[in-house]
Enzyme design. Sequence first.
Site, PDB file in Angstrom:
ATOM      1  N   CYS A  48      35.123  40.042  36.211  1.00 43.60           N
ATOM      2  CA  CYS A  48      35.525  40.543  34.693  1.00 43.60           C
ATOM      3  C   CYS A  48      36.645  39.523  35.355  1.00 43.60           C
ATOM      4  CB  CYS A  48      35.237  42.187  35.043  1.00 43.60           C
ATOM      5  SG  CYS A  48      36.661  43.234  34.010  1.00 43.60           S
ATOM      6  N   CYS A  51      39.020  43.386  36.306  1.00 45.79           N
ATOM      7  CA  CYS A  51      38.955  44.412  37.742  1.00 45.79           C
ATOM      8  C   CYS A  51      38.170  42.797  38.662  1.00 45.79           C
ATOM      9  CB  CYS A  51      37.943  45.364  37.513  1.00 45.79           C
ATOM     10  SG  CYS A  51      36.018  45.533  36.926  1.00 45.79           S
ATOM     11  N   CYS A  97      31.854  45.888  31.322  1.00 50.67           N
ATOM     12  CA  CYS A  97      31.556  45.291  32.864  1.00 50.67           C
ATOM     13  C   CYS A  97      31.361  47.148  33.592  1.00 50.67           C
ATOM     14  CB  CYS A  97      32.840  45.169  33.003  1.00 50.67           C
ATOM     15  SG  CYS A  97      33.197  45.591  35.366  1.00 50.67           S
ATOM     16  N   CYS A 100      34.663  49.285  35.419  1.00 50.80           N
ATOM     17  CA  CYS A 100      36.231  48.768  34.902  1.00 50.80           C
ATOM     18  C   CYS A 100      35.463  49.576  33.010  1.00 50.80           C
ATOM     19  CB  CYS A 100      37.024  48.135  35.083  1.00 50.80           C
ATOM     20  SG  CYS A 100      36.437  46.620  34.185  1.00 50.80           S
ATOM     21  N   CYS A 122      26.524  37.266  24.949  1.00 48.01           N
ATOM     22  CA  CYS A 122      27.492  36.676  24.113  1.00 48.01           C
ATOM     23  C   CYS A 122      28.470  37.210  24.750  1.00 48.01           C
ATOM     24  CB  CYS A 122      27.090  36.301  22.554  1.00 48.01           C
ATOM     25  SG  CYS A 122      28.771  35.511  22.161  1.00 48.01           S
TER      26      CYS A 122
END
Length: 138
Positions: A48, A51, A97, A100, A122
């Site tokens: 991510c 984070c 995510c 976060c 996607c």
Amino acid sequence: MTDFTLISDDEWRKRLSSEEYRVLRQAGTEAPFIGEYTDTTTEGVYSCRACGAELFRSTEKFSSHCGWPSFFSPLAGDRVIERDDFSLGHHRVEVLCANCHSHLGHVFAGEGYDTPTDLRYCINSICLTLEEKPVADS
């Protein structure tokens, strides 16, 4: 350890570029076929961008020709959150995510891709960073 769910909107604006903020924190979408990782075949782990949590491995990435990076599975089931999204007037499943709660993209099922899960995560390239490293198959 940082609890990313407690970071203020102002702090996210400081940490992310305006386009990263638009996609990650406001559930935007980058234009198709322009993302850094759309066609990447480099071996490694995708994390991510907001984070740093590890989300996907290159071994689960496949070419769907949809314009965004596609994965058939997250690194582990607890790495992402899926929730219903009706923002375009029809049902989709948003992917966030789990660390976060940043928007990553959407997951689609039953599209007929020859993958082990019949799922297509996607994901917007701008939501990811790639750490190039050898990745063992699961």
